[in-house]
Design a protein around this motif. Structure first.
Motif, PDB file in Angstrom:
ATOM      1  N   LEU A  78       0.823  -1.207   0.000  1.00 59.49           N
ATOM      2  CA  LEU A  78       0.000   0.000   0.000  1.00 59.49           C
ATOM      3  C   LEU A  78       0.862   1.265   0.000  1.00 59.49           C
ATOM      4  CD1 LEU A  78      -2.745  -1.113   2.550  1.00 59.49           C
ATOM      5  CD2 LEU A  78      -3.063  -0.729   0.098  1.00 59.49           C
ATOM      6  N   LEU A  79       1.967   1.234   0.729  1.00 66.45           N
ATOM      7  CA  LEU A  79       2.847   2.394   0.754  1.00 66.45           C
ATOM      8  C   LEU A  79       3.521   2.603  -0.598  1.00 66.45           C
ATOM      9  CD1 LEU A  79       4.451   1.948   4.289  1.00 66.45           C
ATOM     10  CD2 LEU A  79       2.796   3.686   3.591  1.00 66.45           C
ATOM     11  N   ARG A  80       3.866   1.515  -1.270  1.00 64.44           N
ATOM     12  CA  ARG A  80       4.443   1.652  -2.608  1.00 64.44           C
ATOM     13  C   ARG A  80       3.430   2.197  -3.607  1.00 64.44           C
ATOM     14  NH1 ARG A  80       6.893  -3.464  -1.612  1.00 64.44           N
ATOM     15  NH2 ARG A  80       5.293  -4.444  -2.927  1.00 64.44           N
ATOM     16  N   LYS A  81       2.145   1.905  -3.364  1.00 60.80           N
ATOM     17  CA  LYS A  81       1.095   2.393  -4.249  1.00 60.80           C
ATOM     18  C   LYS A  81       0.630   3.805  -3.886  1.00 60.80           C
ATOM     19  CE  LYS A  81       0.814  -1.312  -6.768  1.00 60.80           C
ATOM     20  NZ  LYS A  81       1.130  -1.292  -8.219  1.00 60.80           N
ATOM     21  N   GLY A  82       1.319   4.436  -2.956  1.00 62.77           N
ATOM     22  CA  GLY A  82       1.019   5.823  -2.650  1.00 62.77           C
ATOM     23  C   GLY A  82       0.101   6.061  -1.469  1.00 62.77           C
ATOM     24  N   ALA A  83      -0.067   5.090  -0.587  1.00 56.67           N
ATOM     25  CA  ALA A  83      -0.920   5.287   0.579  1.00 56.67           C
ATOM     26  C   ALA A  83      -0.327   6.358   1.494  1.00 56.67           C
ATOM     27  CB  ALA A  83      -1.077   3.975   1.338  1.00 56.67           C
ATOM     28  N   ASP A  84      -1.171   7.223   1.987  1.00 53.54           N
ATOM     29  CA  ASP A  84      -0.754   8.298   2.885  1.00 53.54           C
ATOM     30  C   ASP A  84      -0.716   7.767   4.316  1.00 53.54           C
ATOM     31  OD1 ASP A  84      -0.210  10.630   4.197  1.00 53.54           O
ATOM     32  OD2 ASP A  84      -2.057  11.663   3.644  1.00 53.54           O
ATOM     33  N   VAL A  85       0.450   7.863   4.961  1.00 52.87           N
ATOM     34  CA  VAL A  85       0.597   7.316   6.318  1.00 52.87           C
ATOM     35  C   VAL A  85      -0.219   8.108   7.333  1.00 52.87           C
ATOM     36  CG1 VAL A  85       2.863   6.268   5.947  1.00 52.87           C
ATOM     37  CG2 VAL A  85       2.695   8.679   6.594  1.00 52.87           C
ATOM     38  N   GLU A  86      -0.611   9.339   6.997  1.00 46.07           N
ATOM     39  CA  GLU A  86      -1.391  10.164   7.918  1.00 46.07           C
ATOM     40  C   GLU A  86      -2.880  10.154   7.602  1.00 46.07           C
ATOM     41  OE1 GLU A  86      -0.073  11.323  10.566  1.00 46.07           O
ATOM     42  OE2 GLU A  86       1.980  10.801   9.998  1.00 46.07           O
ATOM     43  N   PHE A  87      -3.300   9.394   6.608  1.00 48.82           N
ATOM     44  CA  PHE A  87      -4.715   9.344   6.240  1.00 48.82           C
ATOM     45  C   PHE A  87      -5.480   8.590   7.324  1.00 48.82           C
ATOM     46  CE2 PHE A  87      -8.144   7.403   3.466  1.00 48.82           C
ATOM     47  CZ  PHE A  87      -8.894   8.563   3.425  1.00 48.82           C
ATOM     48  N   SER A  88      -6.428   9.270   7.957  1.00 48.04           N
ATOM     49  CA  SER A  88      -7.125   8.677   9.100  1.00 48.04           C
ATOM     50  C   SER A  88      -8.593   9.078   9.093  1.00 48.04           C
ATOM     51  CB  SER A  88      -6.471   9.105  10.413  1.00 48.04           C
ATOM     52  OG  SER A  88      -6.379  10.517  10.476  1.00 48.04           O
ATOM     53  N   PRO A  89      -9.409   8.423   8.282  1.00 47.93           N
ATOM     54  CA  PRO A  89     -10.844   8.756   8.257  1.00 47.93           C
ATOM     55  C   PRO A  89     -11.544   8.542   9.592  1.00 47.93           C
ATOM     56  CG  PRO A  89     -10.227   7.378   6.381  1.00 47.93           C
ATOM     57  CD  PRO A  89      -9.072   7.376   7.314  1.00 47.93           C
ATOM     58  N   SER A  90     -11.061   7.581  10.395  1.00 48.65           N
ATOM     59  CA  SER A  90     -11.681   7.293  11.687  1.00 48.65           C
ATOM     60  C   SER A  90     -11.138   8.157  12.810  1.00 48.65           C
ATOM     61  CB  SER A  90     -11.468   5.822  12.044  1.00 48.65           C
ATOM     62  OG  SER A  90     -10.082   5.539  12.208  1.00 48.65           O
ATOM     63  N   GLY A  91     -10.173   9.027  12.498  1.00 49.90           N
ATOM     64  CA  GLY A  91      -9.553   9.838  13.534  1.00 49.90           C
ATOM     65  C   GLY A  91      -8.352   9.170  14.168  1.00 49.90           C
ATOM     66  N   GLU A  92      -7.959   7.995  13.684  1.00 43.49           N
ATOM     67  CA  GLU A  92      -6.789   7.279  14.180  1.00 43.49           C
ATOM     68  C   GLU A  92      -5.912   6.903  13.005  1.00 43.49           C
ATOM     69  OE1 GLU A  92      -8.109   3.928  16.341  1.00 43.49           O
ATOM     70  OE2 GLU A  92      -8.967   5.082  17.993  1.00 43.49           O
ATOM     71  N   SER A  93      -4.639   7.193  13.121  1.00 40.27           N
ATOM     72  CA  SER A  93      -3.713   6.856  12.055  1.00 40.27           C
ATOM     73  C   SER A  93      -3.356   5.372  12.111  1.00 40.27           C
ATOM     74  CB  SER A  93      -2.441   7.704  12.177  1.00 40.27           C
ATOM     75  OG  SER A  93      -1.735   7.362  13.367  1.00 40.27           O
ATOM     76  N   ALA A  94      -2.720   4.904  11.033  1.00 38.91           N
ATOM     77  CA  ALA A  94      -2.285   3.506  10.986  1.00 38.91           C
ATOM     78  C   ALA A  94      -1.269   3.210  12.085  1.00 38.91           C
ATOM     79  CB  ALA A  94      -1.691   3.192   9.612  1.00 38.91           C
ATOM     80  N   LEU A  95      -0.515   4.222  12.484  1.00 35.59           N
ATOM     81  CA  LEU A  95       0.470   4.031  13.553  1.00 35.59           C
ATOM     82  C   LEU A  95      -0.222   3.740  14.874  1.00 35.59           C
ATOM     83  CD1 LEU A  95       3.496   4.070  14.133  1.00 35.59           C
ATOM     84  CD2 LEU A  95       3.311   6.511  14.625  1.00 35.59           C
ATOM     85  N   HIS A  96      -1.356   4.374  15.147  1.00 33.11           N
ATOM     86  CA  HIS A  96      -2.127   4.071  16.352  1.00 33.11           C
ATOM     87  C   HIS A  96      -2.542   2.597  16.374  1.00 33.11           C
ATOM     88  CE1 HIS A  96      -2.619   8.497  16.529  1.00 33.11           C
ATOM     89  NE2 HIS A  96      -2.770   8.298  17.820  1.00 33.11           N
ATOM     90  N   GLY A  97      -3.057   2.116  15.252  1.00 25.66           N
ATOM     91  CA  GLY A  97      -3.510   0.730  15.201  1.00 25.66           C
ATOM     92  C   GLY A  97      -2.394  -0.266  15.343  1.00 25.66           C
ATOM     93  N   ALA A  98      -1.235   0.023  14.730  1.00 25.61           N
ATOM     94  CA  ALA A  98      -0.103  -0.899  14.831  1.00 25.61           C
ATOM     95  C   ALA A  98       0.446  -0.949  16.248  1.00 25.61           C
ATOM     96  CB  ALA A  98       0.988  -0.474  13.851  1.00 25.61           C
ATOM     97  N   CYS A  99       0.496   0.197  16.935  1.00 29.94           N
ATOM     98  CA  CYS A  99       1.000   0.235  18.310  1.00 29.94           C
ATOM     99  C   CYS A  99       0.039  -0.459  19.269  1.00 29.94           C
ATOM    100  CB  CYS A  99       1.227   1.671  18.751  1.00 29.94           C
ATOM    101  SG  CYS A  99       2.596   2.508  17.917  1.00 29.94           S
ATOM    102  N   GLU A 100      -1.245  -0.272  19.070  1.00 32.74           N
ATOM    103  CA  GLU A 100      -2.224  -0.863  19.977  1.00 32.74           C
ATOM    104  C   GLU A 100      -2.162  -2.381  19.951  1.00 32.74           C
ATOM    105  OE1 GLU A 100      -6.916  -0.334  21.186  1.00 32.74           O
ATOM    106  OE2 GLU A 100      -6.104   0.657  19.412  1.00 32.74           O
TER     107      GLU A 100
END
Length: 391
Positions: A132-154
């Motif tokens: 997804l990152l190679r296809k241009g996914a934005d690491v800060e895109f968070s429609p639910s109000g939580e970034s992907a980093l929040h989910g990975a850490c949790e």
């Protein structure tokens, strides 16, 4: 009718508030012109992904690939026509009352939006995250109000955290509920996630919005002594208070503990005391760490605090001492060996009469008939009375 004209219950008012928020989400979707009638919405031109609004995905094949980590199927869809920054509709675990168009209220799960990067990172699908990152996914895109980093850490997915941070994820990103990635490190397996966040510049003393918990409060609450040691080595404040006036030491002492968890919470408190935590700071209810340790019935923590000079007879706002707190919980904390706490308190000078009863005991001395040859001596300092017998 307005809410102030009709006696709505608290749950009904909360449901009305959530319904208003849901209506606001629908208006936003209309403004973005998100049409969910097609299974999958593509951008008209692939050379302008940043100029197109987020697209809503309801294709079951793509959803299955994301939630199950099927990299091959995901790669087939992530072609030149499909954007990696899709919106995926999901359900929250919170139930709420919802009014349908027919006018019937029903209890349903609250609907939210997420994205493929959050789904794959929170489930530890490393290959899918990289794709997804190679296809241009934005690491800060968070429609639910939580970034992907929040989910990975949790969920303590260390490799996903490392990849996201290397691709520019913000280690101090704030979620919709006012928490940060460090606060999502709540299990012992997330130690390396927390370590990487700190190495990439995460603020160790950043507090949450509502409870004002620092990462050290979170680690102390969950009995993670390794996290506590890590945060203290990164200059975490051991005496920072939360909204209830509690320091991390107070949180660790007062958190409910099973008999199996007593040693790990003792290690947390021991590390905090070694790190300079003040054992005399009290919370908003004037409860000291010793009071809280007696309420949770942890003999090792009580002994530790007494050895470092805790005030054994200090009273809380409810006029209870440490002895009263342990006697209140003894009946249902027998597996914690409360007798060890009582013995330790007595050995360090705990009074043997409830302070609230001293007035009654002193007043009762005036009413009893004393035998001949006795006298009552009144202390000028404490007002206590002592009976002296003469032969």
């Amino acid at each position: 009718m307005a809410a102030h004209q009709f006696p709505f219950s608290a749950s009904a008012l909360r449901s009305l508030q959530l319904e208003a928020e849901q209506q606001e989400k629908r208006q936003i979707l209309k403004k973005l012109k998100l049409r969910s009638t097609r299974p999958l919405l593509y951008a008209e031109r692939s050379d302008r992904p940043s100029q197109c609004p987020p697209l809503l995905c309801t294709d079951p094949v793509l959803l299955y690939a994301m939630y199950n980590g099927d990299r091959t199927a995901l790669q087939d869809y992530m072609g030149v026509k499909c954007s990696a920054n899709l919106m995926v509709q999901s359900r929250n675990h919170e139930l709420r009352w919802k009014s349908h168009q027919t006018g019937i209220w029903s209890l349903t799960y609250e609907e939210e939006f997420t994205c493929p990067l959050f789904v794959t990172a929170s489930r530890g699908y490393v290959d899918c995250v990289q794709l997804l990152l190679r296809k241009g996914a934005d690491v800060e895109f968070s429609p639910s109000g939580e970034s992907a980093l929040h989910g990975a850490c949790e969920n303590a997915h260390t490799e996903c955290v490392k990849i996201l941070l290397r691709h520019g994820a913000n280690p101090n990103a704030e979620s919709q509920d006012g928490t940060f990635p460090l606060h999502r490190c709540k299990i012992p397996e997330s130690y390396h996630c927390a370590k990487m966040l700190l190495q990439y510049g995460a603020h160790v003393n950043r507090a949450t919005e509502d409870e004002e918990h620092t990462p050290l409060h979170t680690a102390a609450r969950h009995g993670m002594w390794e996290h506590v040691d890590l945060y203290l080595r990164y200059a975490a404040s051991s005496d920072k208070r939360n909204a209830n006036g509690e320091t991390p030491l107070c949180v660790a002492c007062g958190h409910p503990q099973t008999p199996q968890e007593l040693p790990q919470y003792f290690q947390v408190c021991q590390r905090l005391v070694e790190g300079g935590a003040n054992i005399h700071i009290r919370d908003n209810d004037q409860q000291s760490p010793l009071h809280l340790a007696c309420k949770s019935a942890n003999p090792q923590i009580v002994q530790l605090l007494l050895e470092h000079g805790a005030e054994v007879n200090a009273m809380s706002y409810s006029a209870n001492t440490a002895m009263q707190y342990i006697l209140q919980v003894t009946a249902y904390k027998l597996d914690h060996q409360p007798e060890l706490i009582v013995r330790a308190l007595l050995n360090h000078g705990a009074i043997r009469i409830w302070p609230g009863a001293l007035i009654k005991v002193s007043a009762g001395l005036r009413d009893i008939q004393l035998p001949a040859g006795t006298e009552v001596e009144t202390s000028t300092v404490t007002g206590e009375r002592k009976i002296n017998f003469r032969e």
